[in-house]
Design a protein around this motif. Sequence first.
Motif, PDB file in Angstrom:
ATOM      1  N   HIS A   1       0.817  -1.208   0.000  1.00 58.87           N
ATOM      2  CA  HIS A   1       0.000   0.000   0.000  1.00 58.87           C
ATOM      3  C   HIS A   1       0.851   1.258   0.000  1.00 58.87           C
ATOM      4  N   ILE A   2       2.188   1.102   0.047  1.00 57.23           N
ATOM      5  CA  ILE A   2       3.024   2.298   0.050  1.00 57.23           C
ATOM      6  C   ILE A   2       3.687   2.466  -1.313  1.00 57.23           C
ATOM      7  N   ASP A   3       4.140   3.677  -1.573  1.00 60.09           N
ATOM      8  CA  ASP A   3       4.773   3.970  -2.854  1.00 60.09           C
ATOM      9  C   ASP A   3       6.255   3.620  -2.767  1.00 60.09           C
ATOM     10  N   LEU A   4       6.685   2.642  -3.555  1.00 61.03           N
ATOM     11  CA  LEU A   4       8.065   2.172  -3.477  1.00 61.03           C
ATOM     12  C   LEU A   4       8.974   2.921  -4.444  1.00 61.03           C
ATOM     13  N   GLY A   5       8.401   3.805  -5.277  1.00 58.10           N
ATOM     14  CA  GLY A   5       9.209   4.504  -6.268  1.00 58.10           C
ATOM     15  C   GLY A   5       9.644   3.594  -7.403  1.00 58.10           C
ATOM     16  N   LEU A   6       8.935   2.478  -7.586  1.00 56.22           N
ATOM     17  CA  LEU A   6       9.240   1.587  -8.719  1.00 56.22           C
ATOM     18  C   LEU A   6       8.343   1.999  -9.876  1.00 56.22           C
ATOM     19  N   ASP A   7       8.865   1.909 -11.111  1.00 63.99           N
ATOM     20  CA  ASP A   7       7.981   2.236 -12.227  1.00 63.99           C
ATOM     21  C   ASP A   7       7.267   0.971 -12.680  1.00 63.99           C
ATOM     22  N   GLY A   8       6.362   0.495 -11.819  1.00 62.29           N
ATOM     23  CA  GLY A   8       5.577  -0.691 -12.163  1.00 62.29           C
ATOM     24  C   GLY A   8       4.138  -0.292 -12.390  1.00 62.29           C
ATOM     25  N   GLU A   9       3.443  -1.082 -13.184  1.00 62.05           N
ATOM     26  CA  GLU A   9       2.020  -0.833 -13.371  1.00 62.05           C
ATOM     27  C   GLU A   9       1.286  -1.253 -12.111  1.00 62.05           C
ATOM     28  N   VAL A  10       0.115  -0.667 -11.908  1.00 65.24           N
ATOM     29  CA  VAL A  10      -0.707  -1.038 -10.764  1.00 65.24           C
ATOM     30  C   VAL A  10      -1.799  -1.993 -11.235  1.00 65.24           C
ATOM     31  N   LEU A  11      -1.944  -3.101 -10.491  1.00 68.15           N
ATOM     32  CA  LEU A  11      -3.010  -4.054 -10.791  1.00 68.15           C
ATOM     33  C   LEU A  11      -4.009  -3.956  -9.651  1.00 68.15           C
ATOM     34  N   ASP A  12      -5.130  -3.277  -9.909  1.00 66.10           N
ATOM     35  CA  ASP A  12      -6.145  -3.131  -8.867  1.00 66.10           C
ATOM     36  C   ASP A  12      -7.163  -4.253  -9.027  1.00 66.10           C
ATOM     37  N   VAL A  13      -7.240  -5.132  -8.010  1.00 73.10           N
ATOM     38  CA  VAL A  13      -8.147  -6.274  -8.140  1.00 73.10           C
ATOM     39  C   VAL A  13      -9.536  -5.973  -7.598  1.00 73.10           C
ATOM     40  N   GLY A  14      -9.742  -4.731  -7.122  1.00 71.82           N
ATOM     41  CA  GLY A  14     -11.046  -4.354  -6.575  1.00 71.82           C
ATOM     42  C   GLY A  14     -12.225  -4.703  -7.476  1.00 71.82           C
ATOM     43  N   PRO A  15     -12.161  -4.367  -8.782  1.00 72.40           N
ATOM     44  CA  PRO A  15     -13.304  -4.646  -9.673  1.00 72.40           C
ATOM     45  C   PRO A  15     -13.547  -6.133  -9.911  1.00 72.40           C
ATOM     46  N   ASN A  16     -12.567  -6.996  -9.523  1.00 76.81           N
ATOM     47  CA  ASN A  16     -12.732  -8.427  -9.793  1.00 76.81           C
ATOM     48  C   ASN A  16     -13.359  -9.184  -8.622  1.00 76.81           C
ATOM     49  N   LYS A  17     -13.857  -8.435  -7.640  1.00 78.27           N
ATOM     50  CA  LYS A  17     -14.476  -9.081  -6.480  1.00 78.27           C
ATOM     51  C   LYS A  17     -15.561 -10.056  -6.948  1.00 78.27           C
ATOM     52  N   ALA A  18     -15.514 -11.270  -6.370  1.00 78.17           N
ATOM     53  CA  ALA A  18     -16.473 -12.287  -6.792  1.00 78.17           C
ATOM     54  C   ALA A  18     -17.876 -11.903  -6.356  1.00 78.17           C
ATOM     55  N   LYS A  19     -18.836 -12.056  -7.282  1.00 83.30           N
ATOM     56  CA  LYS A  19     -20.214 -11.736  -6.944  1.00 83.30           C
ATOM     57  C   LYS A  19     -20.852 -12.923  -6.234  1.00 83.30           C
ATOM     58  N   PRO A  20     -21.752 -12.635  -5.300  1.00 86.31           N
ATOM     59  CA  PRO A  20     -22.407 -13.756  -4.615  1.00 86.31           C
ATOM     60  C   PRO A  20     -23.155 -14.616  -5.624  1.00 86.31           C
ATOM     61  N   LYS A  21     -23.099 -15.921  -5.390  1.00 81.75           N
ATOM     62  CA  LYS A  21     -23.744 -16.824  -6.347  1.00 81.75           C
ATOM     63  C   LYS A  21     -25.262 -16.723  -6.222  1.00 81.75           C
ATOM     64  N   PRO A  22     -25.986 -16.730  -7.364  1.00 79.06           N
ATOM     65  CA  PRO A  22     -27.448 -16.742  -7.273  1.00 79.06           C
ATOM     66  C   PRO A  22     -27.915 -18.056  -6.646  1.00 79.06           C
TER      67      PRO A  22
END
Lengths: 218, 204
Positions: B174-195
């Motif tokens: 969660h901290i900025d390491l000063g690396l030039d890496g891309e950010v992979l945010d997995v927030g949108p991939n949260k599994a939806k509850p099964k019907p």
Amino acid sequence: MIALLLRDLKLAFRAGGGFGLGLAFFLIVTVLVPFSVGPQSSLLSTIAPGVLWLGALLACLLSLDRLLALDWEDGSLDLLATAPLPLESVVTIKALAHWLTTGLPLVLAAPFLGVLLNLPVPGFFWLVVSLLIGTPAMSVIGTFGAALTVGLKRGGLLLSLLVLPLYVPTLIFGAEVARRGATGMETQTPLLMLAGITAATIALLPFASAAVLRINLR
Amino acid sequence: MTLTVTDLAIARGGVPVLEGLSFALQPGKALILRGPNGIGKTTLLRTLTGLQPPLAGQITGAEDQIAYASHSDGLKPTLTVVENLTFWASVFGTYEIQPALDAYALNDLSDRHAGNLSAGQKRRLGLARMLVTGRPIWMLDEPTVSLDRNAVQMFADAVRTHLGQGGSALIATHIDLGLDGEVLDVGPNKAKPKPIDDFDGGFL
């Protein structure tokens, strides 16, 4: 693999490693039995092979819950599982290290403790032989039990309950070899059974231990 | 070796946490893994490392390539710093531990028992282990916990050197390491509850 064995031996002998725990328990049991049974030397020499075998088995059981639990707690089991070593060889080495630090000292101590129980002279040889053949099976079976219960809080109780029935055949044939040896009877049949059980556990159980460990690490 | 993940779904304790996750980790690149607590970052790293099977999807290029640093450092308190590192070096079949000691300034501590180290020193030793594995892909789970600013810099330098040598790293932080890496945010991939399926419906 050698590195893992050496590390486990080193850990066992350093402070807090638990080496000597089983040995001390074995000593306590065999010292106390004559006090509780009474001083008739004929009775003592009759029960000596069985008591020595039972003492060795319980001493072995005592150290099992630390066998994999310590590596699990500090995270090194996860790291070992991702290392180039197959998990089967990890559990085999763990069992070998357990035998070298627990089983082998029991085998070496048994003849001295046999004196305390008035073990008949011909029995000493057979006691050592039967323990030498039987204790590796106890370490391998114990490793399987430890793999089954790794990650459970206070898994020691469940571990003992799971492992005890698996120890029964080894105890029956091992104590039988020592008993027959002490009374001068032929020992070949129980000795072969004991050796067969040990060979089978060493050949098969590491695969089972590795399989349950993979499931438990998930 | 590129690590490729396609349509991955993962579960923690049998409950699906992430789904539909696809990304590629190229040699020489770092990916910074972001997402709120409990989203499944650790579970994702453990799945990629091979410690648990995915629910669905493919992972390619991970076999015997990954070195994993979890929350715990896997140190033995009664072994010294050098003994701990030498052990992991020989398990991974490498024998050179001096660069790892240098990178994390552990030379002065080399004969101390790991049990006597501070939390930050232990973490430095745990991270030094990554250097002796000789593996190209690093999976790091909150690597900077309990590190001071200096040590964070050491860590960032070690990662930069690793990337420069053609390695790659997936870092949950969660901290900025000063690396030039891309950010992979997995927030949108949260599994939806099964019907609720028909089987459950029978009881309701």
